[in-house]
Design an enzyme around this catalytic site. Structure first.
Site, PDB file in Angstrom:
ATOM      1  N   SER A   1       0.844  -1.190   0.000  1.00  0.00           N
ATOM      2  CA  SER A   1       0.000   0.000   0.000  1.00  0.00           C
ATOM      3  C   SER A   1       0.888   1.253   0.000  1.00  0.00           C
ATOM      4  O   SER A   1       1.688   1.429  -0.911  1.00  0.00           O
ATOM      5  CB  SER A   1      -0.941  -0.040   1.207  1.00  0.00           C
ATOM      6  OG  SER A   1      -1.925   0.951   1.090  1.00  0.00           O
TER       7      SER A   1
ATOM      8  N   ALA B   1     -12.923 -21.803 -14.151  1.00  0.00           N
ATOM      9  CA  ALA B   1     -13.472 -22.295 -12.876  1.00  0.00           C
ATOM     10  C   ALA B   1     -14.493 -21.314 -12.313  1.00  0.00           C
ATOM     11  O   ALA B   1     -14.257 -20.116 -12.277  1.00  0.00           O
ATOM     12  CB  ALA B   1     -12.353 -22.491 -11.860  1.00  0.00           C
TER      13      ALA B   1
ATOM     14  N   ASP C   1     -15.417 -20.177  -9.285  1.00  0.00           N
ATOM     15  CA  ASP C   1     -14.993 -20.184  -7.883  1.00  0.00           C
ATOM     16  C   ASP C   1     -15.200 -18.823  -7.227  1.00  0.00           C
ATOM     17  O   ASP C   1     -14.661 -18.548  -6.156  1.00  0.00           O
ATOM     18  CB  ASP C   1     -13.522 -20.610  -7.779  1.00  0.00           C
ATOM     19  CG  ASP C   1     -12.599 -19.667  -8.544  1.00  0.00           C
ATOM     20  OD1 ASP C   1     -13.116 -18.786  -9.281  1.00  0.00           O
ATOM     21  OD2 ASP C   1     -11.378 -19.803  -8.404  1.00  0.00           O
TER      22      ASP C   1
ATOM     23  N   ASP D   1      -8.449  -5.932  -4.979  1.00  0.00           N
ATOM     24  CA  ASP D   1      -8.071  -4.798  -4.138  1.00  0.00           C
ATOM     25  C   ASP D   1      -9.146  -3.723  -4.233  1.00  0.00           C
ATOM     26  O   ASP D   1      -9.364  -3.129  -5.288  1.00  0.00           O
ATOM     27  CB  ASP D   1      -6.708  -4.252  -4.580  1.00  0.00           C
ATOM     28  CG  ASP D   1      -6.132  -3.259  -3.578  1.00  0.00           C
ATOM     29  OD1 ASP D   1      -6.918  -2.493  -2.980  1.00  0.00           O
ATOM     30  OD2 ASP D   1      -4.904  -3.255  -3.394  1.00  0.00           O
TER      31      ASP D   1
ATOM     32  N   HIS E   1      -6.991  -5.767  -0.406  1.00  0.00           N
ATOM     33  CA  HIS E   1      -5.898  -4.811  -0.276  1.00  0.00           C
ATOM     34  C   HIS E   1      -4.823  -5.327   0.682  1.00  0.00           C
ATOM     35  O   HIS E   1      -5.053  -5.397   1.883  1.00  0.00           O
ATOM     36  CB  HIS E   1      -6.430  -3.464   0.193  1.00  0.00           C
ATOM     37  CG  HIS E   1      -5.392  -2.388   0.167  1.00  0.00           C
ATOM     38  ND1 HIS E   1      -4.646  -2.101  -0.951  1.00  0.00           N
ATOM     39  CD2 HIS E   1      -4.944  -1.552   1.138  1.00  0.00           C
ATOM     40  CE1 HIS E   1      -3.797  -1.120  -0.678  1.00  0.00           C
ATOM     41  NE2 HIS E   1      -3.964  -0.777   0.571  1.00  0.00           N
TER      42      HIS E   1
END
Ligand SMILES: *[C@@H]1O[C@H](CO)[C@@H](O)[C@H](O)[C@H]1NC(C)=O
Ligand SMILES: *[C@@H]1O[C@H](CO)[C@@H](O)[C@H](O)[C@H]1NC(C)=O
Ligand SMILES: *[C@@H]1O[C@H](CO)[C@@H](O)[C@H](O)[C@H]1NC(C)=O
Ligand SMILES: *[C@@H]1O[C@H](CO)[C@@H](O)[C@H](O)[C@H]1NC(C)=O
Ligand SMILES: *[C@@H]1O[C@H](CO)[C@@H](O)[C@H](O)[C@H]1NC(C)=O
Ligand SMILES: *[C@@H]1O[C@H](CO)[C@@H](O)[C@H](O)[C@H]1NC(C)=O
Ligand SMILES: *[C@@H]1O[C@H](CO)[C@@H](O)[C@H](O)[C@H]1NC(C)=O
Ligand SMILES: *[C@@H]1O[C@H](CO)[C@@H](O)[C@H](O)[C@H]1NC(C)=O
Length: 519
Positions: A191, A263, A265, A399, A439
């Site tokens: 970050s 996939a 998922d 994020d 994040h």
């Protein structure tokens, strides 16, 4: 022959050295010599399995990475705490942790959020792995940008000088303690810490040999002003698209795009392949109650589209696939605090600035003005390459604070600037996109990668970026992928090196690591 015997002598000296004692640690305070004014607040030997608790110590500073390590630190170390002046009107508060099991390397850990405290959890991880580990508060305490108001020297510490000074001092402290030169120098941060890492790569190419930069706030004012931009059409205080509607949008996105990677998922391996059409959610006579008005569909779409203003790309937009968490971050207290604070204290130096008056001209001012030189978006990293440095850059595809797309944009900027192929960049700069990772840490994906304090899945180089970075710098074993672990789901996934994308070849639900392939 002379060469050989002096090597043998060195070896003997090394072998004869005993482990430092608590007295050596206490004595360090009076031995440290620096070229700038400083105070050693304390130098204290910490036995193994001790928990460091800033609250009990009375240095309870709230900040993003400031929470003390939840776990005891498994190694013994000498803990040095210093105040170092960086100018006549600024200073950093820092610690260097010197483990008994020192492996000859140094580590600097960056800050999260707006900095303002020492990243103890990262120092605990670094010391556990044998690094002499340093962290600073980056020049101010606490999480408010108010510290920057009309304080250019404090901003300078936040922008770059905190990390630079801390690193230089940390190396001197380690050399003084161990009586030997320090070997390779490493950096890890996420970050704001990712931004600090890139800043050092771009402007202080000799400071580090290996840099891990996660989810970097690499074009800080673009990230920040984007929040203003999306809150304008969505409504500054409450979104005029309800949470139920956002949930319906996310469900429709996943319905349309989840199996593009093979996939179903709940995670997109390549959100850029997801060209979601919002008009399918626009209300018709027999729609669900969560349908959107045409106006709402237009507003929602603004989050995911590139934003250009007056010929300048301001922001590439956010990836799809985690709309609900994205919108809750947009309306979180943190964003509602940071947005006005950044404009009031950094960008305009005007405490009366009203965020509800935000327009794109403000975004352009912020990005072009680059107050305090806080952007770390310079693509010329040739000096770091020529110094022999290595960069492991990664970003979570889920994020919800800092869009992954800005990291991809930066990678391609570097390619262009250095006129380099992926293979050429691979020699020193590798970028990984981590599906389902929020994040810096968390999210539905395989998110433990050795990037965050003591939250690690293991010390195998595949599982631990910091260990891998040492392998890369010192043995040339570069990462082909970054393996993440999700302990709750008891699953792992190899996150691919850009521009490769994970594709599922397996027959299960995608939770089997071996079913995936980077292509
Ligand atoms: C630290 O704690 C761990 C786990 O409780 C234990 O296995 C280890 O022996 C301890 N180490 C020391 C030096 O006390
Ligand atoms: C930050 O907090 C530390 C620990 O309480 C203190 O020693 C230091 O003086 C503070 N620095 C500033 C700039 O307030
Ligand atoms: C530490 O800071 C937090 C957040 O500001 C506060 O709630 C808590 O009471 C503080 N604890 C102590 C012991 O000062
Ligand atoms: C959404 O909210 C903003 C701010 O309150 C307002 O300007 C805008 O007209 C609203 N749009 C709709 C469609 O309600
Ligand atoms: C939005 O909230 C802020 C305080 O957070 C308040 O000052 C402002 O009046 C509110 N605006 C609207 C349109 O409700
Ligand atoms: C919705 O219903 C109205 C009134 O029954 C009708 O006039 C209109 O054509 C319908 N619209 C659609 C898109 O079906
Ligand atoms: C837009 O760009 C032009 C040319 O670069 C410049 O002259 C003008 O001032 C810009 N407008 C705004 C609002 O920034
Ligand atoms: C960029 O690299 C290519 C391939 O190595 C080379 O042919 C070309 O001349 C280079 N361009 C510049 C501007 O250096």
């Amino acid at each position: 022959m002379r060469h050989r015997s002096s090597l043998a002598l060195l070896f003997l000296l090394g072998a004869a050295r005993s482990l430092p004692t608590p007295n050596d640690c206490a004595a360090l305070a009076s031995k440290i010599k620096l070229d700038f004014p400083f105070t050693v607040n304390f130098a204290q030997y910490v036995p193994s399995n001790t928990t460091i608790d800033p609250i009990a110590e009375g240095t309870n500073i709230t900040c993003a990475t400031g929470t003390p390590p939840a776990q005891p630190i498994p190694v013994a170390f000498c803990r040095v705490n210093l105040r170092v002046e960086t100018s006549e009107s600024s200073e950093i508060y820092m610690e260097t942790w010197l483990p008994d099991n020192w492996k000859g390397r140094t580590l600097t850990a960056g800050n999260g959020g707006l900095a303002g405290c020492i990243p103890h959890a990262d120092l605990a991880n670094g010391a556990s792995l044998g690094f002499a580990s340093t962290g600073t508060n980056a020049g101010h305490n606490g999480t408010s940008a108010g510290a920057f108001y009309n304080q250019p020297e404090v901003v300078k510490d936040f922008a770059w000088r905190g990390v630079h000074t801390g690193t230089v001092v940390g190396k001197i402290v380690a050399k003084t303690y161990y009586g030997r030169d320090c070997g390779k120098s490493y950096y890890t941060g996420c970050s704001m810490g990712g931004r600090q890492g890139w800043e050092a790569v771009q402007n202080a190419p000799d400071l580090f040999d290996g840099v891990i930069s996660g989810a970097p706030a690499i074009n800080l004012y673009a990230h920040l002003s984007y929040f203003g931009y999306v809150l304008e059409p969505l409504g500054f205080n409450t979104s005029n698209i309800s949470l139920d509607q956002w949930a319906a949008i996310q469900a429709a996105v996943l319905e349309q795009c989840d199996d593009l990677d093979g996939a179903r998922d709940g995670m997109l391996e390549d959100p850029s392949a997801c060209k979601f059409d919002f008009t399918e959610l626009v209300c018709t006579n027999n729609s669900a109650s969560t349908c959107l008005t045409a106006e709402q569909a237009k507003q929602a779409a603004t989050l995911f589209a590139p934003l250009t203003y007056n010929g300048t790309l301001i922001h590439p937009g956010f990836p799809h696939g985690f709309e609900v968490s994205l919108i809750s971050i947009m309306y979180s207290e943190l964003i509602r605090t940071w947005l006005p604070e950044a404009f009031r204290y950094l960008i305009y130096s005007d405490i009366s600035w009203d965020p509800t008056t935000f327009t794109l001209a403000d975004a352009l001012n912020a990005i072009q003005g680059n107050a305090g030189d806080l952007a770390a978006f310079d693509a010329d990293i040739s000096a770091f390459r020529d110094h022999g440095g290595k960069i492991l850059h990664w970003h979570g595809l889920n994020d919800d604070f800092l869009s992954e797309e800005i990291s991809t944009l930066y990678y391609t900027k570097v390619q262009t600037k250095l006129n380099s192929s992926v293979a050429e960049l691979d020699e020193f700069y590798r970028y990984f996109r981590a599906s389902g990772v929020a994040h810096c840490i968390g999210g539905p994906g395989a998110h433990l990668m050795g990037q965050w304090g003591q939250q690690v899945a293991g010390t195998d180089p595949d599982d631990n970026m910091l260990v891998r970075m040492v392998e890369w710098v010192e043995k040339g074993n570069a990462p082909e992928y970054v393996r993440g672990t999700n302990l709750e789901k008891r699953s792992a996934r190899k996150h691919c090196k850009y521009p490769k994308v994970n594709h599922y070849k397996g027959t299960g639900d995608g939770s089997d690591e071996e079913g995936w392939e980077c292509i």
